[in-house]
Motif scaffolding. Sequence first.
Motif, PDB file in Angstrom:
ATOM      1  N   GLY A  92      46.676  46.765  26.816  1.00  0.00           N
ATOM      2  CA  GLY A  92      47.010  48.037  27.445  1.00  0.00           C
ATOM      3  C   GLY A  92      45.962  48.607  28.363  1.00  0.00           C
ATOM      4  O   GLY A  92      46.114  49.713  28.873  1.00  0.00           O
ATOM      5  N   GLY A  93      44.884  47.851  28.600  1.00  0.00           N
ATOM      6  CA  GLY A  93      43.870  48.295  29.548  1.00  0.00           C
ATOM      7  C   GLY A  93      44.339  48.085  30.979  1.00  0.00           C
ATOM      8  O   GLY A  93      45.349  47.422  31.229  1.00  0.00           O
ATOM      9  N   SER A  94      43.608  48.638  31.928  1.00  0.00           N
ATOM     10  CA  SER A  94      43.935  48.455  33.344  1.00  0.00           C
ATOM     11  C   SER A  94      42.740  47.857  34.070  1.00  0.00           C
ATOM     12  O   SER A  94      41.588  48.164  33.761  1.00  0.00           O
ATOM     13  N   CYS A  95      43.020  46.995  35.025  1.00  0.00           N
ATOM     14  CA  CYS A  95      41.975  46.270  35.754  1.00  0.00           C
ATOM     15  C   CYS A  95      41.248  47.197  36.723  1.00  0.00           C
ATOM     16  O   CYS A  95      41.863  47.931  37.480  1.00  0.00           O
ATOM     17  N   GLU A  96      39.923  47.100  36.689  1.00  0.00           N
ATOM     18  CA  GLU A  96      39.070  47.810  37.640  1.00  0.00           C
ATOM     19  C   GLU A  96      38.281  46.818  38.489  1.00  0.00           C
ATOM     20  O   GLU A  96      37.431  47.222  39.259  1.00  0.00           O
ATOM     21  N   GLY A  97      38.561  45.543  38.330  1.00  0.00           N
ATOM     22  CA  GLY A  97      37.892  44.481  39.081  1.00  0.00           C
ATOM     23  C   GLY A  97      37.941  43.210  38.272  1.00  0.00           C
ATOM     24  O   GLY A  97      37.409  43.159  37.168  1.00  0.00           O
ATOM     25  N   PRO A  98      38.616  42.176  38.765  1.00  0.00           N
ATOM     26  CA  PRO A  98      38.756  40.948  37.999  1.00  0.00           C
ATOM     27  C   PRO A  98      37.413  40.249  37.781  1.00  0.00           C
ATOM     28  O   PRO A  98      36.461  40.488  38.524  1.00  0.00           O
ATOM     29  N   PRO A  99      37.345  39.378  36.779  1.00  0.00           N
ATOM     30  CA  PRO A  99      36.101  38.643  36.546  1.00  0.00           C
ATOM     31  C   PRO A  99      35.694  37.846  37.779  1.00  0.00           C
ATOM     32  O   PRO A  99      36.542  37.262  38.461  1.00  0.00           O
ATOM     33  N   GLY A 100      34.418  37.866  38.038  1.00  0.00           N
ATOM     34  CA  GLY A 100      33.890  37.108  39.165  1.00  0.00           C
ATOM     35  C   GLY A 100      32.404  37.340  39.334  1.00  0.00           C
ATOM     36  O   GLY A 100      31.815  38.223  38.699  1.00  0.00           O
ATOM     37  N   VAL A 101      31.810  36.525  40.208  1.00  0.00           N
ATOM     38  CA  VAL A 101      30.391  36.662  40.528  1.00  0.00           C
ATOM     39  C   VAL A 101      30.225  37.907  41.396  1.00  0.00           C
ATOM     40  O   VAL A 101      31.017  38.154  42.309  1.00  0.00           O
ATOM     41  N   ARG A 102      29.203  38.685  41.101  1.00  0.00           N
ATOM     42  CA  ARG A 102      28.877  39.886  41.877  1.00  0.00           C
ATOM     43  C   ARG A 102      27.439  39.716  42.377  1.00  0.00           C
ATOM     44  O   ARG A 102      26.490  40.223  41.781  1.00  0.00           O
ATOM     45  N   PRO A 103      27.252  38.955  43.484  1.00  0.00           N
ATOM     46  CA  PRO A 103      25.895  38.656  43.953  1.00  0.00           C
ATOM     47  C   PRO A 103      25.122  39.893  44.404  1.00  0.00           C
ATOM     48  O   PRO A 103      23.895  39.836  44.518  1.00  0.00           O
ATOM     49  N   GLN A 104      25.812  40.996  44.633  1.00  0.00           N
ATOM     50  CA  GLN A 104      25.097  42.217  44.994  1.00  0.00           C
ATOM     51  C   GLN A 104      24.228  42.720  43.848  1.00  0.00           C
ATOM     52  O   GLN A 104      23.303  43.498  44.059  1.00  0.00           O
ATOM     53  N   TYR A 105      24.514  42.288  42.615  1.00  0.00           N
ATOM     54  CA  TYR A 105      23.687  42.662  41.463  1.00  0.00           C
ATOM     55  C   TYR A 105      22.578  41.633  41.252  1.00  0.00           C
ATOM     56  O   TYR A 105      21.425  41.988  41.133  1.00  0.00           O
ATOM     57  N   HIS A 106      22.935  40.375  41.162  1.00  0.00           N
ATOM     58  CA  HIS A 106      22.004  39.247  41.219  1.00  0.00           C
ATOM     59  C   HIS A 106      22.830  37.969  41.279  1.00  0.00           C
ATOM     60  O   HIS A 106      24.042  37.993  41.046  1.00  0.00           O
ATOM     61  N   GLU A 107      22.215  36.857  41.623  1.00  0.00           N
ATOM     62  CA  GLU A 107      22.976  35.651  41.950  1.00  0.00           C
ATOM     63  C   GLU A 107      23.821  35.097  40.808  1.00  0.00           C
ATOM     64  O   GLU A 107      24.809  34.415  41.062  1.00  0.00           O
TER      65      GLU A 107
END
Length: 130
Positions: A92-107
């Motif tokens: 019952g949760g809602s997506c706020e961003g699917p799983p994936g690499v976020r290189p803006q945080y770190h590689e």
Amino acid sequence: MLSHVFVGINDFERAFGFYSALMDTLTLKLKFRDEQTGCAGWMAADQPRPLFVISRPYDGNPASVGNGQMLALLAPDRATVDRAHAVALAQGGSCEGPPGVRPQYHEHYYGGYFRDPEGNKLCVCCHDPA
């Protein structure tokens, strides 16, 4: 660094179902559940702290989400991030961003973002290479 994290909820049974499934995916065990007060907490199997706690607010007022607030839960690997995100949506949760690499945080940062059924924003993430 942290003793516990406390997330305010209004509907205990719904929140308990959501978080039980999520915590099971992250291999965290239930430490306590008090239906009368509407409070439950989970912890790692090998440590008493930190605790992750859900509860109705102690002041008796409705729980509300905060703008800009988010909790990030650590996963041991990227596959667990994927599973936890899928479980959150299935519960019952809602997506706020699917799983994936976020290189803006770190590689190597890999995270999935979602909101619980009450609107609290969470992330499950892994900081290790694939």
